[in-house]
Design an enzyme around this catalytic site. Structure first.
Site, PDB file in Angstrom:
ATOM      1  N   GLU A 112      -6.675 -32.242  14.233  1.00  0.00           N
ATOM      2  CA  GLU A 112      -7.151 -31.174  15.823  1.00  0.00           C
ATOM      3  C   GLU A 112      -6.668 -31.515  17.003  1.00  0.00           C
ATOM      4  O   GLU A 112      -7.193 -33.324  17.510  1.00  0.00           O
ATOM      5  CB  GLU A 112      -8.813 -30.476  15.497  1.00  0.00           C
ATOM      6  CG  GLU A 112      -8.946 -29.769  16.668  1.00  0.00           C
ATOM      7  CD  GLU A 112     -10.625 -29.140  16.651  1.00  0.00           C
ATOM      8  OE1 GLU A 112     -11.482 -30.802  16.179  1.00  0.00           O
ATOM      9  OE2 GLU A 112     -10.940 -28.092  16.804  1.00  0.00           O
ATOM     10  N   CYS A 116     -13.132 -29.192  12.134  1.00  0.00           N
ATOM     11  CA  CYS A 116     -14.300 -29.717  13.000  1.00  0.00           C
ATOM     12  C   CYS A 116     -15.309 -28.850  12.179  1.00  0.00           C
ATOM     13  O   CYS A 116     -16.422 -29.200  11.837  1.00  0.00           O
ATOM     14  CB  CYS A 116     -13.786 -29.925  14.224  1.00  0.00           C
ATOM     15  SG  CYS A 116     -14.815 -31.494  14.593  1.00  0.00           S
ATOM     16  N   LYS A 173      -9.365 -21.424  14.140  1.00  0.00           N
ATOM     17  CA  LYS A 173     -11.202 -21.866  13.588  1.00  0.00           C
ATOM     18  C   LYS A 173     -11.879 -20.614  14.768  1.00  0.00           C
ATOM     19  O   LYS A 173     -11.855 -19.923  14.875  1.00  0.00           O
ATOM     20  CB  LYS A 173     -11.538 -23.055  14.735  1.00  0.00           C
ATOM     21  CG  LYS A 173     -12.753 -23.352  15.015  1.00  0.00           C
ATOM     22  CD  LYS A 173     -12.650 -25.436  16.217  1.00  0.00           C
ATOM     23  CE  LYS A 173     -13.075 -25.762  15.515  1.00  0.00           C
ATOM     24  NZ  LYS A 173     -13.294 -27.355  16.384  1.00  0.00           N
TER      25      LYS A 173
END
Ligand SMILES: NC(=O)CCCC[C@@H]1SC[C@@H]2NC(=O)N[C@@H]21
Length: 501
Positions: free
Chosen positions: A59, A191, A159
């Site tokens: 990321e 994440c 995301k």
């Protein structure tokens, strides 16, 4: 890949920071991103030389993190929806303007005949009828892109669960994304997403993925959130292959990447020495079994839901200690060998243990069952045997980074409500954190055992469980958009009151 196995790579990338205090031109942004893409090229070619089928990059690895909404703008590109059109940027570079990053990634995939997963920024103009369009007329999404080995854009994922990333808009579709390869079904998320029902449970239960690709910029946070510790535990808990590529920046605790299988770490990289920032990059390559299901898939032998056994009154010796914002119940391990039990709310944890020597350091068995509220709000149930940071009881949840205590036997189990339980083992090594070899421990449905202990000192031995479904109570009550603002505030106040009490 073969009938049985495929070869996976992750690259921990150490980007140098760009200037984020000014808004640069597109050309300056490209000059910066090209430096990162040059590193990606070297890593991809090395992976190709090792017959890798799929490689994952971190990321923010191309654009860097910590931007403002305005400073990140020149780094973004319009990414078309692969569900609406088929596009191979390497073969058709001029279909859209300002798509240099996508062109480079697509050509890297095509020229090296492997699948690439990378993270970048997506610029999407608002539709004319969009009533919630951001004030500047477009969306900015933290995005993972997936190219197949011909360079075709196969999937993009926005995301859903942002982590203090005010330069980005959270996914508007909230869609969990998976893709098919000749070597299995993959889910993709980024994440902080790992802690939430959508996309995690959606991918495991509805899309039945058996592999996850995971670009991340993860800050190590013991006792339960060290990167290699938590990501390897999620792989074991869900019974999947998990490819975690972290950003490398030890100065800010961004470190720890790995290739994890249901049995534990196949390869991992943990290097926290703060030298020259650009020196820390690392390519990991491993062969993995092709999996056709995960631990939650129907009929999977790994799935078992443990029944709740009832509570136990708190006995003598129970004390509380703050553990990353949560008030755990602990009981000290005093004898060098024995049994211990501690409960918190509806969770009871049981342990048996033998340490090699008499304790000179403080170890405790802890339990927590409730709403975690620090750096994210979500329900957890945790059982843990951990080394307290000092010889003070109040230090027990502080995440020790040193240990000199060896265990020759350990077993831990808990009365977890859900099957979303992750076995975490963190050992102390030369580089601070090490994972346990997969041959030394086993996990099954809420119970973990290391029959002969470990050859390295122990930091923590934990079962971390996410009550993903319970989170729905939070949104279905307070976040329900049908409620007036006043009712939402009342609801939040009562929630706060219940947490405090
Ligand atoms: N880029 C991200 O989404 C990072 C989120 C992961 C953070 C994990 S979860 C809470 C812990 N706090 C941290 O600083 N790291 C851990």
């Amino acid at each position: 890949y073969s009938d049985q196995t495929f070869r996976a790579a992750v690259y921990e990338h150490a980007p140098l920071p760009p200037n984020r205090t000014i808004v640069v031109t597109r050309q300056e942004a490209l000059d910066y991103m090209r430096k990162n893409l040059e590193v990606y090229k070297t890593a991809t070619e090395e992976a190709h030389g090792q017959n890798v089928d799929i490689i994952v990059f971190p990321e923010d690895g191309i654009t860097y993190n910590g931007h403002t909404r305005k400073s990140v703008r020149p780094y973004l590109e319009y990414i078309p929806d692969p569900k609406q059109e088929q596009w191979n940027p390497c073969e058709v570079p001029d279909r859209y303007s300002n798509t240099e990053v996508q062109y480079t990634l697509s050509c890297l995939a095509k020229n090296n005949s492997l699948w690439i997963v990378a993270n970048m920024g997506d610029y999407q103009p608002c539709q004319a009828d969009d009533t919630v369009c951001p004030a500047d007329g477009h969306y900015q999404f933290n995005t993972d892109v997936v190219y197949d080995s011909n360079g075709t854009l196969i999937a993009k994922y926005h995301k859903i669960n942002l982590f203090f990333e005010f330069m980005f808009d959270p996914s508007t579709s909230k869609e969990a994304v998976s893709f098919e390869t000749p070597f299995g079904t993959f889910g993709v998320f980024t994440c902080f997403d790992i802690l939430f029902r959508n996309p995690v449970v959606v991918l495991m239960k509805e899309k039945e993925v058996s592999n996850i690709v995971f670009p991340t910029a993860w800050m190590d946070t013991p006792p339960f959130f060290a990167a290699i510790q938590f990501h390897s535990a999620v792989a074991a808990g869900f019974g999947i292959n998990f490819l975690a590529a972290n950003m490398h920046n030890p100065q800010y605790r961004f470190q720890g990447s790995g290739i994890y299988s249901p049995d534990g770490a196949v390869a991992y990289y943990y290097n926290n020495s703060v030298k020259g920032q650009e020196e820390g990059g690392k390519l990991l390559v491993s062969e993995l079994k092709i999996l056709r299901n995960n631990a939650l898939s129907h009929n999977s032998p790994m799935y078992s839901s443990k029944k709740y056994n009832g509570t136990q009154a708190m006995g003598d010796g129970v004390f509380h200690a703050d553990t990353f914002g949560d008030n755990f119940n602990y009981i000290l391990l005093t004898e060098s060998s024995g049994k211990a039990r501690v409960c918190h709310n509806e969770l009871c944890c049981k342990a048996t243990y033998t340490s090699r020597d008499n304790f000179t350091e403080m170890f405790a068995l802890g339990a927590f069952d409730g709403l975690h509220t620090k750096e994210g709000t979500f329900y957890i149930q945790v059982c843990t045997i951990l080394r307290c940071k000092t010889l003070e009881k109040s230090s027990c949840g502080q995440g020790s980074r040193v240990s000199n205590t060896y265990f020759t036997q350990l077993a831990l189990s808990g009365t977890f409500k859900t099957p979303y339980t992750f076995p975490e083992i963190l050992l102390h090594g030369e580089n601070v954190f090490d994972l346990a070899p997969s041959t030394t421990w086993s996990y099954n449905a809420g119970s973990m055992e290391a029959k002969n202990g470990f050859e390295q000192p122990l930091l923590s031995f934990s079962l971390f469980s996410r009550d993903y479904d319970n989170d729905l109570r939070l949104t279905s009550s307070c976040g329900n958009p049908k409620l007036t603002i006043f009712t939402q505030c009342l609801c939040l106040l009562s929630l706060l009151f219940s947490v405090l009490s």
